[in-house]
Design a protein around this motif. Structure first.
Motif, PDB file in Angstrom:
ATOM      1  N   MET A   1       0.846  -1.205   0.000  1.00 60.92           N
ATOM      2  CA  MET A   1       0.000   0.000   0.000  1.00 60.92           C
ATOM      3  C   MET A   1       0.884   1.260   0.000  1.00 60.92           C
ATOM      4  N   SER A   2       0.593   2.189  -0.947  1.00 55.41           N
ATOM      5  CA  SER A   2       1.410   3.408  -0.966  1.00 55.41           C
ATOM      6  C   SER A   2       0.990   4.308   0.210  1.00 55.41           C
ATOM      7  N   GLU A   3       1.912   5.199   0.575  1.00 51.08           N
ATOM      8  CA  GLU A   3       1.640   5.990   1.789  1.00 51.08           C
ATOM      9  C   GLU A   3       0.489   6.985   1.612  1.00 51.08           C
ATOM     10  N   ASN A   4       0.142   7.291   0.346  1.00 51.22           N
ATOM     11  CA  ASN A   4      -0.959   8.245   0.122  1.00 51.22           C
ATOM     12  C   ASN A   4      -2.286   7.590  -0.224  1.00 51.22           C
ATOM     13  N   GLU A   5      -2.287   6.265  -0.251  1.00 52.78           N
ATOM     14  CA  GLU A   5      -3.525   5.546  -0.569  1.00 52.78           C
ATOM     15  C   GLU A   5      -4.546   5.723   0.561  1.00 52.78           C
ATOM     16  N   THR A   6      -5.814   5.917   0.168  1.00 55.94           N
ATOM     17  CA  THR A   6      -6.847   6.167   1.196  1.00 55.94           C
ATOM     18  C   THR A   6      -7.129   4.907   2.021  1.00 55.94           C
ATOM     19  N   ILE A   7      -7.205   5.120   3.334  1.00 58.99           N
ATOM     20  CA  ILE A   7      -7.587   4.030   4.243  1.00 58.99           C
ATOM     21  C   ILE A   7      -8.950   4.406   4.824  1.00 58.99           C
ATOM     22  N   THR A   8      -9.912   3.528   4.708  1.00 60.21           N
ATOM     23  CA  THR A   8     -11.208   3.760   5.364  1.00 60.21           C
ATOM     24  C   THR A   8     -11.410   2.632   6.362  1.00 60.21           C
ATOM     25  N   GLN A   9     -11.565   2.989   7.616  1.00 61.24           N
ATOM     26  CA  GLN A   9     -11.717   1.936   8.636  1.00 61.24           C
ATOM     27  C   GLN A   9     -12.893   2.268   9.558  1.00 61.24           C
ATOM     28  N   GLU A  10     -13.720   1.282   9.767  1.00 65.79           N
ATOM     29  CA  GLU A  10     -14.835   1.503  10.702  1.00 65.79           C
ATOM     30  C   GLU A  10     -14.280   1.552  12.136  1.00 65.79           C
ATOM     31  N   LEU A  11     -14.716   2.573  12.883  1.00 66.66           N
ATOM     32  CA  LEU A  11     -14.272   2.685  14.281  1.00 66.66           C
ATOM     33  C   LEU A  11     -15.329   2.110  15.226  1.00 66.66           C
ATOM     34  N   CYS A  12     -16.605   2.443  14.949  1.00 60.50           N
ATOM     35  CA  CYS A  12     -17.675   1.925  15.806  1.00 60.50           C
ATOM     36  C   CYS A  12     -19.018   2.149  15.098  1.00 60.50           C
ATOM     37  N   LYS A  13     -20.073   1.726  15.728  1.00 56.06           N
ATOM     38  CA  LYS A  13     -21.410   2.029  15.218  1.00 56.06           C
ATOM     39  C   LYS A  13     -21.858   3.350  15.853  1.00 56.06           C
ATOM     40  N   GLU A  14     -22.684   4.064  15.117  1.00 56.59           N
ATOM     41  CA  GLU A  14     -23.164   5.364  15.598  1.00 56.59           C
ATOM     42  C   GLU A  14     -23.803   5.241  16.987  1.00 56.59           C
ATOM     43  N   LEU A  90      -2.657  18.635  17.076  1.00 51.46           N
ATOM     44  CA  LEU A  90      -2.822  17.196  16.819  1.00 51.46           C
ATOM     45  C   LEU A  90      -3.204  16.980  15.356  1.00 51.46           C
ATOM     46  N   PRO A  91      -2.850  15.828  14.788  1.00 52.28           N
ATOM     47  CA  PRO A  91      -3.379  15.529  13.455  1.00 52.28           C
ATOM     48  C   PRO A  91      -4.894  15.358  13.546  1.00 52.28           C
ATOM     49  N   CYS A  92      -5.575  15.790  12.506  1.00 51.06           N
ATOM     50  CA  CYS A  92      -7.036  15.761  12.518  1.00 51.06           C
ATOM     51  C   CYS A  92      -7.493  14.913  11.311  1.00 51.06           C
ATOM     52  N   PHE A  93      -8.480  14.062  11.498  1.00 48.65           N
ATOM     53  CA  PHE A  93      -8.867  13.117  10.451  1.00 48.65           C
ATOM     54  C   PHE A  93     -10.332  13.285  10.036  1.00 48.65           C
ATOM     55  N   LYS A  94     -10.601  12.916   8.779  1.00 49.08           N
ATOM     56  CA  LYS A  94     -11.976  12.975   8.285  1.00 49.08           C
ATOM     57  C   LYS A  94     -12.772  11.798   8.867  1.00 49.08           C
ATOM     58  N   VAL A  95     -14.022  12.066   9.249  1.00 48.08           N
ATOM     59  CA  VAL A  95     -14.890  11.003   9.765  1.00 48.08           C
ATOM     60  C   VAL A  95     -16.174  10.984   8.927  1.00 48.08           C
ATOM     61  N   THR A  96     -16.597   9.802   8.537  1.00 42.80           N
ATOM     62  CA  THR A  96     -17.880   9.693   7.825  1.00 42.80           C
ATOM     63  C   THR A  96     -18.839   8.817   8.646  1.00 42.80           C
ATOM     64  N   VAL A  97     -20.111   9.125   8.526  1.00 37.13           N
ATOM     65  CA  VAL A  97     -21.121   8.278   9.171  1.00 37.13           C
ATOM     66  C   VAL A  97     -22.097   7.841   8.087  1.00 37.13           C
ATOM     67  N   GLU A  98     -22.074   6.552   7.780  1.00 33.44           N
ATOM     68  CA  GLU A  98     -22.973   6.033   6.741  1.00 33.44           C
ATOM     69  C   GLU A  98     -23.605   4.750   7.214  1.00 33.44           C
ATOM     70  N   ASN A  99     -24.933   4.671   7.054  1.00 33.24           N
ATOM     71  CA  ASN A  99     -25.678   3.476   7.478  1.00 33.24           C
ATOM     72  C   ASN A  99     -25.340   3.075   8.913  1.00 33.24           C
ATOM     73  N   GLY A 100     -25.204   4.086   9.771  1.00 36.32           N
ATOM     74  CA  GLY A 100     -24.952   3.811  11.189  1.00 36.32           C
ATOM     75  C   GLY A 100     -23.522   3.429  11.510  1.00 36.32           C
ATOM     76  N   SER A 101     -22.647   3.491  10.514  1.00 37.37           N
ATOM     77  CA  SER A 101     -21.257   3.070  10.729  1.00 37.37           C
ATOM     78  C   SER A 101     -20.333   4.308  10.757  1.00 37.37           C
ATOM     79  N   VAL A 102     -19.537   4.435  11.805  1.00 39.10           N
ATOM     80  CA  VAL A 102     -18.645   5.601  11.934  1.00 39.10           C
ATOM     81  C   VAL A 102     -17.250   5.196  11.459  1.00 39.10           C
ATOM     82  N   CYS A 103     -16.778   5.842  10.385  1.00 49.13           N
ATOM     83  CA  CYS A 103     -15.491   5.447   9.785  1.00 49.13           C
ATOM     84  C   CYS A 103     -14.505   6.606   9.775  1.00 49.13           C
ATOM     85  N   ILE A 104     -13.227   6.278   9.913  1.00 55.40           N
ATOM     86  CA  ILE A 104     -12.158   7.266   9.727  1.00 55.40           C
ATOM     87  C   ILE A 104     -11.667   7.102   8.292  1.00 55.40           C
TER      88      ILE A 104
END
Ligand code: FAD
Ligand code: FES
Length: 397
Positions: A1-14, A90-104
């Motif tokens: 994986m290249s260092e600039n490739e997007t990582i999307t990881q679920e952190l928890c449910k909403e 601190l580094p700040c990250f994008k968070v998405t919430v889709e279908n009840g799933s909270v992802c970074i």
């Protein structure tokens, strides 16, 4: 994986997090702080930029998290540092919430660093203005960096009478054998990169506000457009007989710490003062000196600042490590032999053997050099006089 490739990881449910809650998650080996506030999720690094405390164990009030160790505050939406100590955000990250799933949503590169240096302007040849800062303590350094962060393009010069570029003074009573270079707040290159000049071993002896210039002990002068005085404090001096004998020490700079450390090994150490300096030095030397005696005027250490209960506990901790306490008294006389300390007589009549005396009886503003100038000193805060700003003390216990 290249260092600039997007990582999307679920952190928890909403539904897993309530409003006003924060939790720590691991993403590719980096600790992330996820916060839910007013229904909005936000993610930043979880390690405090000061000394790495886990912010998830701190206190969240609105959009601000306060570090559990020394109280630095960060905005959880932006990661920006809003209260010190600590210099970086601190580094700040994008968070998405889709279908009840909270992802970074981030990249490997963005996860590499636990700190973020705010972007800064540099010096512009066309800007002839200059800000001179007397002092290179945390107040001075934060001020200089903030000027650049806010886009100031003139010349910035920080001057210190000490030998070192800005360092973390607070370490000196906790790791007395530390080398100054190991506690520098910024590497030397940082100052070059951001056009911040640091002049060491330049003691200011007077200020002429009419001519807008400071005079140094070596006779040279420096002109300013605006001046910040951030000289902190100096140790209160001991007045009793014998106070100028050899091996009577004050603790202010790395050289003092190193000298005390060398002189105290396997020796009888008497510490005058039972507040922060006295107690921290006692704790550090407890397993190194032959004996340690702490002398304090109050009933228990730290009494004036932290109260009796905490003072009693602190005293017990050090007693368990062999430190002796002589409270409700003070030094009447320091006695010597061939110019060197060898005993301390207390007001209550006790005579203590002493090869080394450490004086930690408080501080006074280091503003003597302002005598004769038109600058008034207010020890409680900051005031402006003719383009001069004074910061008398910065405390972050
Ligand atoms: C040993 C020790 C341990 C400490 N531990 C803690 C702790 O654990 N937690 C805490 O919150 N605080 C602690 N403190 C206090 C803390 O260090 C200060 O509150 C803080 O450093 C103040 O920052 P400042 O920038 O105002 O001034 P300072 O850090 O005192 O810096 C003052 C600067 O002004 C310069 N200066 C002074 N006079 C002149 C002059 N005439 N000409 C040129 N330069 C001059 C000095 O060289 C220095 O660079 C400790 C202090 C000491 C001495
Ligand atoms: S580790 Fe967070 S303020 Fe010191």
């Amino acid at each position: 994986m290249s260092e600039n490739e997007t990582i999307t990881q679920e952190l928890c449910k909403e539904v897993d997090m309530k409003d006003g809650e924060m939790q720590e998650f691991q993403v590719q080996g980096q600790s992330i702080l996820l916060v839910r506030n007013n229904g909005i999720f936000s993610a930043t690094g979880n390690k405090c930029s000061h000394y790495g405390a886990p912010l998830s164990k701190g206190v969240l009030v609105g959009d601000r998290v306060r570090c559990p160790w020394h109280g630095a505050c960060f905005n959880v939406r932006t990661g920006d540092i809003e209260e010190f100590p600590g210099l970086d955000s601190l580094p700040c990250f994008k968070v998405t919430v889709e279908n009840g799933s909270v992802c970074i949503v981030t990249t490997k590169k963005a996860l590499e660093s636990t700190k973020r240096v705010k972007s800064m302007s540099s010096r512009s040849a066309g800007d002839r203005s200059s800000v001179v800062i007397i002092g290179t303590g945390p107040a001075a350094l934060v001020f200089a960096e903030t000027l650049r962060q806010e886009g100031y393009t003139g010349k910035i010069v920080m001057v210190t009478r000490e030998k070192h570029i800005p360092y973390d003074r607070t370490k000196l009573s906790k790791a007395m054998n530390v080398k100054a270079e190991e506690i520098y707040l910024r590497p030397t290159e940082f100052y070059k990169e951001h056009d911040l000049e640091v002049w060491t071993e330049k003691e200011v002896v007077s200020i002429n506000t009419d001519e807008a210039r400071v005079k140094f002990k070596d006779g040279s002068f420096l002109q300013y457009s605006q001046l910040l005085i951030a000289v902190g404090s100096r140790p209160r001096e001991l007045k009793c007989p014998g106070s100028t004998l050899q091996n009577v020490f004050y603790l202010r700079c790395p050289e003092d710490a190193g000298a005390i450390f060398e002189a105290a090994s396997s020796k009888n150490v008497v510490i005058l003062g039972s507040s922060f300096i006295g107690m921290e030095v006692a704790a550090f030397l407890a397993d190194k000196a032959r004996s340690i005696s702490v002398i304090g005027k109050s009933d228990v250490p730290f009494q004036a600042v932290l109260g009796k209960q905490i003072g009693e506990e602190a005293m017990k901790l050090l007693k368990d490590r062999g430190v002796n306490f002589y409270m409700r008294t003070e030094a009447r006389e320091i006695r010597g032999n061939n110019g060197q300390v060898n005993e301390v007589l207390l007001r209550n009549g006790t005579l203590l053997p002493a090869d080394v005396v450490v004086v930690g009886i408080g501080v006074t503003p280091a503003s003597n050099f302002l005598k004769g100038s038109r600058i008034a000193v207010d020890t409680k805060g900051a005031i402006y006089v003719d383009q001069v700003l004074i910061l008398c003390r910065v405390l972050y216990y």
